[in-house]
Design a protein around this motif. Structure first.
Motif, PDB file in Angstrom:
ATOM      1  N   TRP A  68     -63.281 100.729   9.613  1.00 55.95           N
ATOM      2  CA  TRP A  68     -64.106 100.025   8.618  1.00 55.95           C
ATOM      3  C   TRP A  68     -63.923  98.527   8.819  1.00 55.95           C
ATOM      4  O   TRP A  68     -62.798  98.045   8.867  1.00 55.95           O
ATOM      5  CB  TRP A  68     -63.668 100.393   7.200  1.00 55.95           C
ATOM      6  N   LEU A  69     -65.038  97.818   8.935  1.00 52.83           N
ATOM      7  CA  LEU A  69     -64.981  96.358   9.085  1.00 52.83           C
ATOM      8  C   LEU A  69     -65.707  95.716   7.915  1.00 52.83           C
ATOM      9  O   LEU A  69     -66.888  96.024   7.679  1.00 52.83           O
ATOM     10  CB  LEU A  69     -65.645  95.903  10.392  1.00 52.83           C
ATOM     11  N   ASN A  70     -65.015  94.850   7.188  1.00 56.19           N
ATOM     12  CA  ASN A  70     -65.596  94.175   6.019  1.00 56.19           C
ATOM     13  C   ASN A  70     -66.340  95.142   5.105  1.00 56.19           C
ATOM     14  O   ASN A  70     -67.471  94.892   4.693  1.00 56.19           O
ATOM     15  CB  ASN A  70     -66.508  93.025   6.466  1.00 56.19           C
ATOM     16  N   GLY A  71     -65.700  96.265   4.842  1.00 53.78           N
ATOM     17  CA  GLY A  71     -66.227  97.205   3.858  1.00 53.78           C
ATOM     18  C   GLY A  71     -67.246  98.215   4.369  1.00 53.78           C
ATOM     19  O   GLY A  71     -67.730  99.047   3.610  1.00 53.78           O
ATOM     20  N   VAL A 117     -60.597  93.198   7.234  1.00 54.74           N
ATOM     21  CA  VAL A 117     -61.438  92.287   6.445  1.00 54.74           C
ATOM     22  C   VAL A 117     -61.144  90.832   6.822  1.00 54.74           C
ATOM     23  O   VAL A 117     -60.029  90.495   7.218  1.00 54.74           O
ATOM     24  CB  VAL A 117     -61.216  92.437   4.902  1.00 54.74           C
ATOM     25  N   ASN A 118     -62.162  89.982   6.709  1.00 54.30           N
ATOM     26  CA  ASN A 118     -61.990  88.551   6.932  1.00 54.30           C
ATOM     27  C   ASN A 118     -61.931  87.855   5.580  1.00 54.30           C
ATOM     28  O   ASN A 118     -62.606  88.293   4.652  1.00 54.30           O
ATOM     29  CB  ASN A 118     -63.183  87.981   7.704  1.00 54.30           C
ATOM     30  N   ASN A 119     -61.166  86.770   5.474  1.00 58.35           N
ATOM     31  CA  ASN A 119     -61.160  86.018   4.215  1.00 58.35           C
ATOM     32  C   ASN A 119     -62.186  84.884   4.257  1.00 58.35           C
ATOM     33  O   ASN A 119     -62.159  83.997   3.437  1.00 58.35           O
ATOM     34  CB  ASN A 119     -59.755  85.489   3.877  1.00 58.35           C
ATOM     35  N   PHE A 120     -63.073  84.923   5.246  1.00 60.17           N
ATOM     36  CA  PHE A 120     -64.111  83.888   5.347  1.00 60.17           C
ATOM     37  C   PHE A 120     -65.433  84.600   5.622  1.00 60.17           C
ATOM     38  O   PHE A 120     -65.451  85.665   6.224  1.00 60.17           O
ATOM     39  CB  PHE A 120     -63.777  82.904   6.470  1.00 60.17           C
ATOM     40  N   PRO A 121     -66.546  84.019   5.170  1.00 59.72           N
ATOM     41  CA  PRO A 121     -67.825  84.708   5.369  1.00 59.72           C
ATOM     42  C   PRO A 121     -68.252  84.704   6.837  1.00 59.72           C
ATOM     43  O   PRO A 121     -68.011  83.719   7.548  1.00 59.72           O
ATOM     44  CB  PRO A 121     -68.808  83.893   4.517  1.00 59.72           C
ATOM     45  N   THR A 122     -68.842  85.801   7.269  1.00 61.73           N
ATOM     46  CA  THR A 122     -69.353  85.898   8.636  1.00 61.73           C
ATOM     47  C   THR A 122     -70.381  84.786   8.845  1.00 61.73           C
ATOM     48  O   THR A 122     -70.525  84.256   9.943  1.00 61.73           O
ATOM     49  CB  THR A 122     -70.012  87.273   8.859  1.00 61.73           C
ATOM     50  N   ALA A 123     -71.038  84.405   7.752  1.00 54.87           N
ATOM     51  CA  ALA A 123     -72.042  83.337   7.809  1.00 54.87           C
ATOM     52  C   ALA A 123     -71.441  82.019   8.274  1.00 54.87           C
ATOM     53  O   ALA A 123     -72.149  81.148   8.770  1.00 54.87           O
ATOM     54  CB  ALA A 123     -72.673  83.153   6.444  1.00 54.87           C
ATOM     55  N   ALA A 124     -70.119  81.868   8.136  1.00 60.60           N
ATOM     56  CA  ALA A 124     -69.487  80.625   8.586  1.00 60.60           C
ATOM     57  C   ALA A 124     -69.604  80.471  10.099  1.00 60.60           C
ATOM     58  O   ALA A 124     -69.292  79.421  10.645  1.00 60.60           O
ATOM     59  CB  ALA A 124     -68.029  80.574   8.144  1.00 60.60           C
TER      60      ALA A 124
END
Ligand code: DP6
Length: 399
Positions: A68-71, A117-124
């Motif tokens: 599972w990646l980012n939910g 999970v990442n603590n930063f948005p993929t949009a970054a």
């Protein structure tokens, strides 16, 4: 059997950092093994601001591998993921055969569950694959009880991931063997080496990047003679100069090399046929602003670098952060009612002189920058000791 300790999963959680290259990796000589055509050098960013967290669980009772990646559940058969799993298992067997005591080898036949999970948005638009694969490989190694050199395995997940296996200033030595055994990352200086160095990630837009790094660099290798020239004749000298600049904490040299290398990387993208464009009008405006700011002081105080997307990463020294952030706010007036404009390390207020605004003299671009992440160099991957932080339950499913 309920309560049978053999069925109790082995669960480990780790975190790993993002890195930003100041001498860029662009182009492979071997796609399968992910071997680059030139060496590269990066700064590992601090995990307080940007990190990936991964939990790996193994148990005799799991029926299948899952991730599972980012939910969201993803495809576990992804070839690069499979390469990392295969290589970690191979290394575990090898270490065991070499007489290094490690965990019970039976766990090698157990199915794995991975949650990340990442603590930063993929949009970054930050290279989340680098932190992601570094974290996966580091966590798997903890689960299987293997230590030591792991960057050669992370490299097979994503090239730039090998540099996220270390903190501070890291080089990826290209190597020249066909089997890639000598294509590894190595720490040049630890994160404590240059405490005054600061990093600002300027998140310009939420657009997805048009061409991914993997396919982009493939086309560049096939079509750009500038890339060939860069790899053979420019990067070797630049690597040596960059290492020296880092070791001496020589900011003007570090900054100039960083900007020139980013510009040359984007020039090779333009030399690719058909050409690849990663920079947008906001990126171009940031480049002009940095040169005019440095010009005003007749001193290289700030540097920019861009990867395969429009977001700038700025390097500067702590003492210049407050004023430079004011300059950014002035020339890219933020949307007021939205999210916080400055995230991460706090930035003090500073006054902005009329004279400085005038020498920069650009037309302000409202909302050109969505927000800024203020950070610094940081450590490599770490184990999370607190079991309440595991992302997977003992049933091997996301919590
Ligand atoms: C522009 O590591 O994402 O960020 O090896 O195909 O997974 P693959 O590519 P990737 O490429 C990163 C390219 C870059 C420059 C750099 O990080 O050095």
């Amino acid at each position: 059997m309920p309560g049978d300790s053999m069925d109790k999963p082995n669960i480990v959680t780790c975190t790993a950092p993002v890195n930003i290259a100041v001498i860029k990796y662009w182009g492979k000589r071997n796609e399968e093994l992910i071997l680059p055509i030139n060496s590269s050098l990066s700064v590992t960013l601090h995990q307080d601001q940007l990190k990936t967290t991964t939990t790996v669980a193994t148990s005799r009772s799991f029926q299948e591998d899952r991730i599972w990646l980012n939910g969201k559940e993803e495809d576990i058969t992804h070839p690069r993921l499979q390469s990392c799993l295969r290589e970690i298992r191979r290394l575990t067997r090898k270490r065991r055969n070499d007489g290094v005591p490690c965990l019970d080898l039976s766990c090698l036949s157990h199915k794995v569950r991975i949650c990340s999970v990442n603590n930063f948005p993929t949009a970054a638009g930050l290279a989340s694959s680098a932190a992601g694969f570094a974290c996966l490989v580091y966590t798997l190694a903890q689960v299987f009880g293997v230590e030591g050199e792991l960057s050669g395995i992370a490299r097979q997940g994503s090239g730039s991931a090998c540099r996220s296996m270390y903190g501070g200033f890291v080089q990826w030595i290209m190597g020249n063997q066909d089997d890639g055994k000598d294509s590894l990352a190595q720490q040049v200086e630890p994160e404590t080496h240059w405490p005054e160095l600061r990093v600002l990630v300027l998140v310009a837009s939420a657009e997805r990047k048009p061409v991914g790094s993997t396919s982009g660099m493939q086309t560049s290798v096939e079509t750009s003679c500038l890339l060939k020239h860069r790899a053979e004749s420019v990067v070797p000298g630049r690597m040596a100069e960059m290492i020296e600049a880092v070791q001496k904490k020589d900011f003007p040299t570090f900054a100039e090399l960083t900007m020139k290398d980013s510009n040359q990387f984007h020039a090779t993208c333009l030399d690719t046929y058909p050409p690849i464009f990663y920079l947008n009008s906001v990126s171009h405006q940031i480049i002009s602003l940095v040169h005019r700011y440095n010009g005003h002081y007749r001193d290289t105080r700030v540097a920019y670098t861009f990867d395969a997307g429009p977001n700038a990463v700025i390097f500067t020294l702590q003492q210049h952060v407050p004023e430079f952030v004011q300059v950014l706010k002035h020339f890219f007036p933020p949307e007021t009612k939205r999210e916080q404009f400055i995230k991460g390390l706090p930035v003090n207020h500073a006054a902005l002189s009329e004279e400085l605004k005038q020498t920069i003299g650009l037309e302000p671009m409202p909302k050109g920058i969505r927000y800024i992440i203020s950070t610094k160099a940081g450590p490599g991957p770490c184990v999370v000791e607190d079991p309440t932080q595991h992302l997977l339950g003992s049933d091997g499913l996301p919590k």
